[in-house]
Write a protein that holds these residues in place. Structure first.
Motif, PDB file in Angstrom:
ATOM      1  N   GLY A 124       0.815  -1.204   0.000  1.00 33.40           N
ATOM      2  CA  GLY A 124       0.000   0.000   0.000  1.00 33.40           C
ATOM      3  C   GLY A 124       0.845   1.248   0.000  1.00 33.40           C
ATOM      4  O   GLY A 124       0.323   2.361   0.032  1.00 33.40           O
ATOM      5  N   ASP A 125       2.159   1.094  -0.033  1.00 33.59           N
ATOM      6  CA  ASP A 125       3.090   2.194   0.180  1.00 33.59           C
ATOM      7  C   ASP A 125       3.348   2.988  -1.093  1.00 33.59           C
ATOM      8  O   ASP A 125       3.822   2.452  -2.093  1.00 33.59           O
ATOM      9  N   GLY A 126       3.070   4.290  -1.021  1.00 39.35           N
ATOM     10  CA  GLY A 126       3.283   5.161  -2.162  1.00 39.35           C
ATOM     11  C   GLY A 126       4.739   5.342  -2.538  1.00 39.35           C
ATOM     12  O   GLY A 126       5.037   5.830  -3.640  1.00 39.35           O
ATOM     13  N   ASP A 127       5.666   4.953  -1.651  1.00 41.38           N
ATOM     14  CA  ASP A 127       7.088   5.073  -1.982  1.00 41.38           C
ATOM     15  C   ASP A 127       7.480   4.188  -3.154  1.00 41.38           C
ATOM     16  O   ASP A 127       8.541   4.384  -3.762  1.00 41.38           O
ATOM     17  N   LEU A 128       6.642   3.211  -3.480  1.00 38.25           N
ATOM     18  CA  LEU A 128       6.952   2.316  -4.606  1.00 38.25           C
ATOM     19  C   LEU A 128       6.450   2.855  -5.941  1.00 38.25           C
ATOM     20  O   LEU A 128       6.613   2.186  -6.975  1.00 38.25           O
ATOM     21  N   LEU A 129       5.861   4.045  -5.921  1.00 33.96           N
ATOM     22  CA  LEU A 129       5.329   4.602  -7.161  1.00 33.96           C
ATOM     23  C   LEU A 129       6.388   4.749  -8.251  1.00 33.96           C
ATOM     24  O   LEU A 129       6.138   4.357  -9.402  1.00 33.96           O
ATOM     25  N   GLY A 139       7.598  -2.085 -20.187  1.00 34.48           N
ATOM     26  CA  GLY A 139       6.652  -2.993 -20.816  1.00 34.48           C
ATOM     27  C   GLY A 139       6.084  -4.068 -19.916  1.00 34.48           C
ATOM     28  O   GLY A 139       5.486  -5.043 -20.405  1.00 34.48           O
ATOM     29  N   VAL A 140       6.242  -3.924 -18.592  1.00 40.04           N
ATOM     30  CA  VAL A 140       5.707  -4.911 -17.644  1.00 40.04           C
ATOM     31  C   VAL A 140       4.322  -4.475 -17.186  1.00 40.04           C
ATOM     32  O   VAL A 140       4.111  -3.302 -16.858  1.00 40.04           O
ATOM     33  N   ALA A 141       3.392  -5.397 -17.168  1.00 42.89           N
ATOM     34  CA  ALA A 141       2.053  -5.124 -16.634  1.00 42.89           C
ATOM     35  C   ALA A 141       2.099  -5.237 -15.111  1.00 42.89           C
ATOM     36  O   ALA A 141       2.566  -6.254 -14.584  1.00 42.89           O
ATOM     37  N   VAL A 142       1.633  -4.206 -14.422  1.00 38.76           N
ATOM     38  CA  VAL A 142       1.685  -4.174 -12.959  1.00 38.76           C
ATOM     39  C   VAL A 142       0.291  -4.360 -12.379  1.00 38.76           C
ATOM     40  O   VAL A 142      -0.627  -3.582 -12.677  1.00 38.76           O
ATOM     41  N   HIS A 143       0.161  -5.395 -11.559  1.00 38.39           N
ATOM     42  CA  HIS A 143      -1.106  -5.705 -10.890  1.00 38.39           C
ATOM     43  C   HIS A 143      -0.949  -5.327  -9.417  1.00 38.39           C
ATOM     44  O   HIS A 143      -0.041  -5.826  -8.744  1.00 38.39           O
ATOM     45  N   GLU A 158      -3.269   6.338  -3.046  1.00 39.08           N
ATOM     46  CA  GLU A 158      -4.140   6.589  -4.198  1.00 39.08           C
ATOM     47  C   GLU A 158      -3.331   6.693  -5.490  1.00 39.08           C
ATOM     48  O   GLU A 158      -3.827   6.351  -6.571  1.00 39.08           O
ATOM     49  N   ASP A 159      -2.095   7.175  -5.389  1.00 39.92           N
ATOM     50  CA  ASP A 159      -1.246   7.265  -6.581  1.00 39.92           C
ATOM     51  C   ASP A 159      -0.912   5.882  -7.116  1.00 39.92           C
ATOM     52  O   ASP A 159      -0.882   5.670  -8.335  1.00 39.92           O
ATOM     53  N   LEU A 160      -0.649   4.927  -6.195  1.00 37.40           N
ATOM     54  CA  LEU A 160      -0.404   3.549  -6.639  1.00 37.40           C
ATOM     55  C   LEU A 160      -1.627   2.992  -7.343  1.00 37.40           C
ATOM     56  O   LEU A 160      -1.532   2.365  -8.400  1.00 37.40           O
ATOM     57  N   VAL A 161      -2.777   3.214  -6.743  1.00 36.92           N
ATOM     58  CA  VAL A 161      -4.026   2.711  -7.319  1.00 36.92           C
ATOM     59  C   VAL A 161      -4.243   3.295  -8.709  1.00 36.92           C
ATOM     60  O   VAL A 161      -4.635   2.592  -9.652  1.00 36.92           O
ATOM     61  N   ALA A 162      -3.959   4.586  -8.851  1.00 35.92           N
ATOM     62  CA  ALA A 162      -4.190   5.257 -10.125  1.00 35.92           C
ATOM     63  C   ALA A 162      -3.251   4.767 -11.220  1.00 35.92           C
ATOM     64  O   ALA A 162      -3.639   4.691 -12.396  1.00 35.92           O
ATOM     65  N   ASP A 165      -1.829  -1.093 -13.547  1.00 36.80           N
ATOM     66  CA  ASP A 165      -2.580  -1.554 -14.722  1.00 36.80           C
ATOM     67  C   ASP A 165      -3.850  -2.290 -14.315  1.00 36.80           C
ATOM     68  O   ASP A 165      -4.882  -2.171 -14.976  1.00 36.80           O
ATOM     69  N   GLU A 166      -3.744  -3.068 -13.270  1.00 39.04           N
ATOM     70  CA  GLU A 166      -4.899  -3.810 -12.762  1.00 39.04           C
ATOM     71  C   GLU A 166      -4.911  -3.698 -11.245  1.00 39.04           C
ATOM     72  O   GLU A 166      -3.848  -3.623 -10.618  1.00 39.04           O
ATOM     73  N   ARG A 167      -6.094  -3.698 -10.647  1.00 38.43           N
ATOM     74  CA  ARG A 167      -6.194  -3.669  -9.188  1.00 38.43           C
ATOM     75  C   ARG A 167      -7.204  -4.714  -8.744  1.00 38.43           C
ATOM     76  O   ARG A 167      -8.279  -4.828  -9.314  1.00 38.43           O
ATOM     77  N   ARG A 168      -6.826  -5.463  -7.718  1.00 41.25           N
ATOM     78  CA  ARG A 168      -7.704  -6.463  -7.140  1.00 41.25           C
ATOM     79  C   ARG A 168      -7.691  -6.333  -5.620  1.00 41.25           C
ATOM     80  O   ARG A 168      -6.728  -5.818  -5.037  1.00 41.25           O
ATOM     81  N   VAL A 169      -8.737  -6.820  -4.984  1.00 42.29           N
ATOM     82  CA  VAL A 169      -8.838  -6.774  -3.529  1.00 42.29           C
ATOM     83  C   VAL A 169      -8.888  -8.195  -2.981  1.00 42.29           C
ATOM     84  O   VAL A 169      -9.687  -9.023  -3.455  1.00 42.29           O
TER      85      VAL A 169
END
Length: 227
Positions: A124-129, A139-143, A158-162, A165-169
């Protein structure tokens, strides 16, 4: 390479699971079946990316970076690599150091070397943005996977979520397949019966009660009645 990799921020995954199941983020409040959890992550990643798993990276903190029992169990599992940062205590709270940097480095290296086509981030950490955006540029798809938030809101940047490429819960039903809340200690055990001499003292009437009872008995005796 048409393979998927899973990067797990254990502090986020298990802390959020504790909040969801036990009402607070303390990992001491939950018990974890790590083998089942790893298998669940693998199966879900392969199903959602439609790619075979290359590896699961488990990022966590440990005092002095010394592997704890759970880390020793994890690092001998197939397709699992454990990366440890430091775990320090400040103002009565534990904090991880170096975990985000290690995740960022692994994320960018995997993408730069084209080691996989899909990366699953459990964090959940925005530092990984920056790392997420770098992976996309290669060219890597990020889920991005989240643990269901206890309050129904986001527990991720929220920046990570935005940018994902795909988001799941990972919802409560999925989490409870491998994680359980520990039961709180029950009420105190009943006290033992007092010793006989203590019981006699406790059963005796109070002094004023005894005096009143004696006065009433004297008033009722024949020798004290008039005429």
């Amino acid at each position: 390479m048409d393979r998927c990799v899973v990067l797990v921020d254990a502090g986020y995954l298990l802390g959020a699971a504790a909040s969801l199941l036990a009402g607070e983020p303390a990992r001491s409040r939950i018990s974890v079946d790590h083998a089942t959890l790893i298998q669940g992550l693998r199966e879900r990643a392969e199903a959602e990316t439609e790619r075979p798993l290359l590896r699961i990276y488990w990022f966590d903190g440990a005092p002095d970076r010394v592997p704890q029992p759970e880390h020793r169990r994890l690092r001998v599992m197939p397709r699992v690599t454990v990366r440890l940062g430091a775990l320090t205590r400040s103002d009565g709270r534990w904090a991880q150091k170096g975990v985000d940097a290690a995740m960022h480095a692994e994320l960018t290296e995997l993408a730069r070397n084209r080691a996989c086509s899909d990366i699953v981030l459990v964090t959940g950490d925005g530092d990984l943005l920056p790392g997420l955006m770098s992976a996309k540029e290669h060219g890597v798809a990020v889920h991005l996977w989240a643990v269901q938030a206890a309050d129904g809101d986001y527990n991720q940047s929220e920046d990570l979520v935005a940018e994902a490429d795909e988001r799941r819960v990972l919802d409560r039903a999925w989490i409870t397949g491998a994680v359980r809340a520990k039961e709180l200690p029950g009420p105190c055990a009943p006290t033992t019966e007092p010793r006989p001499e203590i019981a006699a003292i406790l059963a005796a009437p109070l002094p004023e009660t005894a005096a009143a009872a004696a006065a009433a008995a004297a008033a009722e005796s024949p020798g004290t009645r008039n005429g």
